[in-house]
Design a protein around this motif. Sequence first.
Motif, PDB file in Angstrom:
ATOM      1  N   GLN A  56      27.039  32.526  49.915  1.00  0.00           N
ATOM      2  CA  GLN A  56      27.789  31.414  49.344  1.00  0.00           C
ATOM      3  C   GLN A  56      27.775  31.427  47.819  1.00  0.00           C
ATOM      4  O   GLN A  56      28.622  30.819  47.185  1.00  0.00           O
ATOM      5  N   VAL A  57      26.775  32.085  47.212  1.00  0.00           N
ATOM      6  CA  VAL A  57      26.712  32.173  45.757  1.00  0.00           C
ATOM      7  C   VAL A  57      27.474  33.428  45.346  1.00  0.00           C
ATOM      8  O   VAL A  57      26.898  34.468  45.052  1.00  0.00           O
ATOM      9  N   VAL A  58      28.788  33.309  45.344  1.00  0.00           N
ATOM     10  CA  VAL A  58      29.668  34.451  45.120  1.00  0.00           C
ATOM     11  C   VAL A  58      30.277  34.367  43.727  1.00  0.00           C
ATOM     12  O   VAL A  58      30.699  33.299  43.289  1.00  0.00           O
ATOM     13  N   GLU A  59      30.311  35.502  43.043  1.00  0.00           N
ATOM     14  CA  GLU A  59      30.940  35.579  41.735  1.00  0.00           C
ATOM     15  C   GLU A  59      32.182  36.464  41.822  1.00  0.00           C
ATOM     16  O   GLU A  59      32.174  37.500  42.476  1.00  0.00           O
ATOM     17  N   ILE A  60      33.245  36.025  41.160  1.00  0.00           N
ATOM     18  CA  ILE A  60      34.479  36.796  41.094  1.00  0.00           C
ATOM     19  C   ILE A  60      34.736  37.138  39.631  1.00  0.00           C
ATOM     20  O   ILE A  60      34.768  36.234  38.785  1.00  0.00           O
ATOM     21  N   PRO A  61      34.879  38.416  39.292  1.00  0.00           N
ATOM     22  CA  PRO A  61      35.152  38.792  37.897  1.00  0.00           C
ATOM     23  C   PRO A  61      36.426  38.133  37.388  1.00  0.00           C
ATOM     24  O   PRO A  61      37.398  37.963  38.133  1.00  0.00           O
ATOM     25  N   SER A  62      36.436  37.765  36.129  1.00  0.00           N
ATOM     26  CA  SER A  62      37.566  37.024  35.568  1.00  0.00           C
ATOM     27  C   SER A  62      38.862  37.823  35.554  1.00  0.00           C
ATOM     28  O   SER A  62      39.941  37.243  35.461  1.00  0.00           O
ATOM     29  N   ASP A  63      38.756  39.161  35.643  1.00  0.00           N
ATOM     30  CA  ASP A  63      39.970  39.971  35.643  1.00  0.00           C
ATOM     31  C   ASP A  63      40.475  40.269  37.052  1.00  0.00           C
ATOM     32  O   ASP A  63      41.425  41.038  37.223  1.00  0.00           O
ATOM     33  N   SER A  64      39.862  39.641  38.073  1.00  0.00           N
ATOM     34  CA  SER A  64      40.348  39.810  39.445  1.00  0.00           C
ATOM     35  C   SER A  64      41.687  39.105  39.599  1.00  0.00           C
ATOM     36  O   SER A  64      41.962  38.103  38.937  1.00  0.00           O
ATOM     37  N   THR A  65      42.508  39.608  40.482  1.00  0.00           N
ATOM     38  CA  THR A  65      43.795  38.971  40.740  1.00  0.00           C
ATOM     39  C   THR A  65      43.626  37.841  41.748  1.00  0.00           C
ATOM     40  O   THR A  65      42.603  37.752  42.445  1.00  0.00           O
ATOM     41  N   LEU A  66      44.641  37.002  41.846  1.00  0.00           N
ATOM     42  CA  LEU A  66      44.599  35.936  42.845  1.00  0.00           C
ATOM     43  C   LEU A  66      44.523  36.516  44.245  1.00  0.00           C
ATOM     44  O   LEU A  66      43.843  35.970  45.122  1.00  0.00           O
ATOM     45  N   ALA A  67      45.219  37.624  44.469  1.00  0.00           N
ATOM     46  CA  ALA A  67      45.168  38.271  45.777  1.00  0.00           C
ATOM     47  C   ALA A  67      43.741  38.700  46.109  1.00  0.00           C
ATOM     48  O   ALA A  67      43.259  38.508  47.235  1.00  0.00           O
ATOM     49  N   ASP A  68      43.040  39.265  45.127  1.00  0.00           N
ATOM     50  CA  ASP A  68      41.645  39.672  45.331  1.00  0.00           C
ATOM     51  C   ASP A  68      40.762  38.456  45.588  1.00  0.00           C
ATOM     52  O   ASP A  68      39.856  38.491  46.422  1.00  0.00           O
ATOM     53  N   ALA A  69      41.019  37.368  44.841  1.00  0.00           N
ATOM     54  CA  ALA A  69      40.217  36.154  44.994  1.00  0.00           C
ATOM     55  C   ALA A  69      40.383  35.566  46.394  1.00  0.00           C
ATOM     56  O   ALA A  69      39.404  35.163  47.036  1.00  0.00           O
ATOM     57  N   VAL A  70      41.623  35.506  46.877  1.00  0.00           N
ATOM     58  CA  VAL A  70      41.883  34.986  48.224  1.00  0.00           C
ATOM     59  C   VAL A  70      41.160  35.835  49.265  1.00  0.00           C
ATOM     60  O   VAL A  70      40.550  35.316  50.206  1.00  0.00           O
ATOM     61  N   TYR A 197      52.054  37.866  42.260  1.00  0.00           N
ATOM     62  CA  TYR A 197      50.871  37.383  42.978  1.00  0.00           C
ATOM     63  C   TYR A 197      49.703  38.349  42.820  1.00  0.00           C
ATOM     64  O   TYR A 197      48.554  37.955  42.659  1.00  0.00           O
ATOM     65  N   LYS A 198      50.017  39.630  42.851  1.00  0.00           N
ATOM     66  CA  LYS A 198      48.965  40.638  42.815  1.00  0.00           C
ATOM     67  C   LYS A 198      48.368  40.856  41.427  1.00  0.00           C
ATOM     68  O   LYS A 198      47.280  41.401  41.303  1.00  0.00           O
ATOM     69  N   GLU A 199      49.095  40.436  40.392  1.00  0.00           N
ATOM     70  CA  GLU A 199      48.632  40.716  39.042  1.00  0.00           C
ATOM     71  C   GLU A 199      48.175  39.481  38.269  1.00  0.00           C
ATOM     72  O   GLU A 199      47.538  39.602  37.229  1.00  0.00           O
ATOM     73  N   THR A 200      48.497  38.281  38.739  1.00  0.00           N
ATOM     74  CA  THR A 200      48.015  37.065  38.078  1.00  0.00           C
ATOM     75  C   THR A 200      46.494  37.012  38.199  1.00  0.00           C
ATOM     76  O   THR A 200      45.946  37.173  39.279  1.00  0.00           O
ATOM     77  N   LYS A 201      45.809  36.783  37.075  1.00  0.00           N
ATOM     78  CA  LYS A 201      44.352  36.827  37.051  1.00  0.00           C
ATOM     79  C   LYS A 201      43.747  35.449  37.320  1.00  0.00           C
ATOM     80  O   LYS A 201      44.333  34.417  36.971  1.00  0.00           O
ATOM     81  N   VAL A 202      42.559  35.450  37.903  1.00  0.00           N
ATOM     82  CA  VAL A 202      41.897  34.173  38.172  1.00  0.00           C
ATOM     83  C   VAL A 202      41.549  33.453  36.875  1.00  0.00           C
ATOM     84  O   VAL A 202      41.484  32.223  36.835  1.00  0.00           O
ATOM     85  N   LYS A 203      41.347  34.202  35.794  1.00  0.00           N
ATOM     86  CA  LYS A 203      41.020  33.552  34.525  1.00  0.00           C
ATOM     87  C   LYS A 203      42.178  32.685  34.036  1.00  0.00           C
ATOM     88  O   LYS A 203      41.982  31.771  33.231  1.00  0.00           O
ATOM     89  N   ASP A 204      43.388  32.975  34.536  1.00  0.00           N
ATOM     90  CA  ASP A 204      44.548  32.193  34.119  1.00  0.00           C
ATOM     91  C   ASP A 204      44.599  30.823  34.783  1.00  0.00           C
ATOM     92  O   ASP A 204      45.329  29.946  34.327  1.00  0.00           O
ATOM     93  N   ILE A 205      43.882  30.640  35.887  1.00  0.00           N
ATOM     94  CA  ILE A 205      43.959  29.353  36.586  1.00  0.00           C
ATOM     95  C   ILE A 205      42.609  28.663  36.686  1.00  0.00           C
ATOM     96  O   ILE A 205      42.544  27.476  36.962  1.00  0.00           O
ATOM     97  N   SER A 206      41.498  29.376  36.498  1.00  0.00           N
ATOM     98  CA  SER A 206      40.187  28.758  36.678  1.00  0.00           C
ATOM     99  C   SER A 206      39.920  27.729  35.586  1.00  0.00           C
ATOM    100  O   SER A 206      40.345  27.879  34.448  1.00  0.00           O
ATOM    101  N   GLY A 207      39.223  26.673  35.964  1.00  0.00           N
ATOM    102  CA  GLY A 207      38.845  25.655  35.003  1.00  0.00           C
ATOM    103  C   GLY A 207      39.912  24.632  34.707  1.00  0.00           C
ATOM    104  O   GLY A 207      39.656  23.667  34.004  1.00  0.00           O
TER     105      GLY A 207
END
Length: 445
Positions: A56-70, A197-207
């Motif tokens: 449950q303590v999972v980290e996702i790199p900020s340069d991961s895509t939304l597809a990778d995060a999902v 979808y595949k290239e949008t980064k999680v850093k663009d939406i997190s926070g």
Amino acid sequence: MDSPPGTARSSPEAELGLRVEDLWDIQEPQLSPTEKLNSCFQSIPVSSFPPAPSSQVVEIPSDSTLADAVETLSKHKILSALVRNIEAAENATWIDRYIGIVEFAGIVVWLLHQSEVAAHNNMTGSAATAEVGANELAAKLGTVTLETTAAIMDGNVAISEGNNYGGTTVGCPELMDEAAVSMGGSFFETLTSSDFYKETKVKDISGSFRWAPFLAVQNSDSFLTMLLLLSKYRMKSLPVVDLGEEKISNIITQSAVVHMLAECVGLHWFEDWGTKKLSELGLPIMRPNKLVKVSEDEPVLKAFQQMRKRGIGGIPVVDVSGKKAIGSISIRDVQYLLTASNIYKDHRSITAKDFIMAVKNNLEHQDDSPMLMSIITCKRNDTIKDIILSLDAKEKQRIYVVNEEENLEGVITLRDIISRLVHEPHGYFGDFFDGVFPLPKNTMV
């Protein structure tokens, strides 16, 4: 083997319950159960809460895509994950090491915003119609993050300055609802196969959909603080900061708190509070006529739209009479629209009932999936103890209240339960939440 009914099991959660028991016994007898619990929980530090499973303590790199995060969230069966700043120095403090939390709820807000913009353009004759490829759609929309959705209120999309999408102000929620629903699976299929979808980064939406970078507690904070944040202030999960090592040492979720309560069955303090009927505790909170629901024959996209607009994490699916619940769809279930295209690839519009059945068929080999279980229900004269044990055993986020005819009357969430466990003392947080509470409507509960 399970312990006999009415006794606390041997577990870290039960040991914590025993600690509450010791504090309970020394409280003034004239205090109410809630006042006693407030005092007990204020005396226990967050560091005492059992650690979350490593999964449950999972980290996702900020340069991961939304597809990778999902994919990561789906794999670990979690609703959110920490976003680790890959540009942070090795010796960075925790606040620089983590830039926020990426959630299914946040991705849904982002996704539905794209749906509504595309729907508006489709209905108004813009070139960006449902048939246009998502790459071209992305070019027209530009880089869209949740920052542009901060002003979404009650289904109206207010476009921020500098992001007016070619001068078009998006409004008229009824128009957008109709168009977005009509696109159905074709929009999701186009979007999830696109570079957008595949290239949008999680850093663009997190926070952007909670406090930035995110709201964390320290090991020295009290249980009372933690419980209030998970209830009144609607946090689904709380990172726990270890300041000595400058890292996140634990993730405390609403589910983990309810599991702790379930492990305390048999203890005096729990039985004194837990044997109260729902009606005695003012549950369910919402009146029946205010309950948000979707009909079985309505498009499933409408369910996710309602969740986004109302700021809720789940919605019951009712039969054609509108009275009886036949299933439930949660914000987590949007993963199936993003990862299992076979569910909707042959449908321009898939109904809520068809979606539930398709997901069940898709998960037929995953016996532990919550989607394979029927919704759980209760009656108004059930006790809060009954509700806690049911939710914990079925690993559910909500239970539906029905009357003697099995007609839907309300819903009780994990947050509702925690909110009845404690109350906020006057001035407890000072002015920390001034201008923040009530929370934005894109905060899922």
